[in-house]
Design a protein around this motif. Structure first.
Motif, short mmCIF file in Angstrom:
data_model
loop_
_atom_site.label_atom_id
_atom_site.label_comp_id
_atom_site.label_asym_id
_atom_site.label_seq_id
_atom_site.Cartn_x
_atom_site.Cartn_y
_atom_site.Cartn_z
N UNK A 77 -0.12 5.86 -0.47
CA UNK A 77 -0.87 4.87 0.30
C UNK A 77 -1.74 5.57 1.33
N UNK A 78 -2.80 4.89 1.72
CA UNK A 78 -3.71 5.39 2.73
C UNK A 78 -3.65 4.40 3.89
N UNK A 79 -3.34 4.91 5.07
CA UNK A 79 -3.16 4.04 6.23
C UNK A 79 -4.25 4.34 7.25
N UNK A 87 -3.75 3.32 -3.50
CA UNK A 87 -4.76 3.76 -4.46
C UNK A 87 -4.34 3.50 -5.91
N UNK A 88 -5.33 3.38 -6.76
CA UNK A 88 -5.09 3.31 -8.19
C UNK A 88 -4.35 4.58 -8.60
N UNK A 89 -3.31 4.45 -9.41
CA UNK A 89 -2.50 5.57 -9.90
C UNK A 89 -1.69 6.24 -8.78
N UNK A 90 -1.33 5.49 -7.74
CA UNK A 90 -0.57 6.04 -6.61
C UNK A 90 0.66 6.79 -7.08
N UNK A 91 0.86 8.00 -6.56
CA UNK A 91 2.03 8.81 -6.87
C UNK A 91 1.95 9.59 -8.17
N UNK A 92 0.93 9.35 -8.99
CA UNK A 92 0.81 10.05 -10.27
C UNK A 92 0.16 11.42 -10.10
#
Length: 102
Positions: A77-79, A87-92
């Motif tokens: 995540x962006x805070x 974001x799209x594909x977060x953590x991938x």
């Protein structure tokens, strides 16, 4: 419509200083089997169009960017203050960037 290098009008360009933009573009080119033209797309064509070298807007650093597949992960995540974006594909896994001596 593309603006001329001397135009004061705004045009859409890929801003290579914004974190997280190169990685998904690199993945898209890789998925299409077109990594061979990536450098031109991300760097060379825009610099040539805007004549950055001729205008003295470039400084030689002696470094280049090395892209490595799977050595980075997309942020979860962006805070920014109270705003949280996932974001799209977060953590991938994604392409990682590394500055290396040329």
């Amino acid at each position: 419509m593309l603006d001329s290098p001397d135009s004061n009008a705004h045009s859409l360009t890929l801003n290579n200083s914004t974190p997280g933009q190169r990685e998904p573009v690199t993945e898209m080119f890789d998925n299409e089997g077109e990594l061979g033209i990536l450098q031109g797309f991300l760097y060379d064509y825009g610099r040539a169009f805007y004549q950055t070298k001729e205008r003295g807007l470039e400084k030689e650093s002696g470094e280049k960017i090395m892209l490595r597949r799977g050595c980075a992960k997309v942020q979860k995540e962006i805070v920014n203050g109270d705003v949280v974006v996932v974001p799209f594909r977060a953590g991938e896994e994604t392409w990682g960037l590394e500055w290396v001596k040329a």
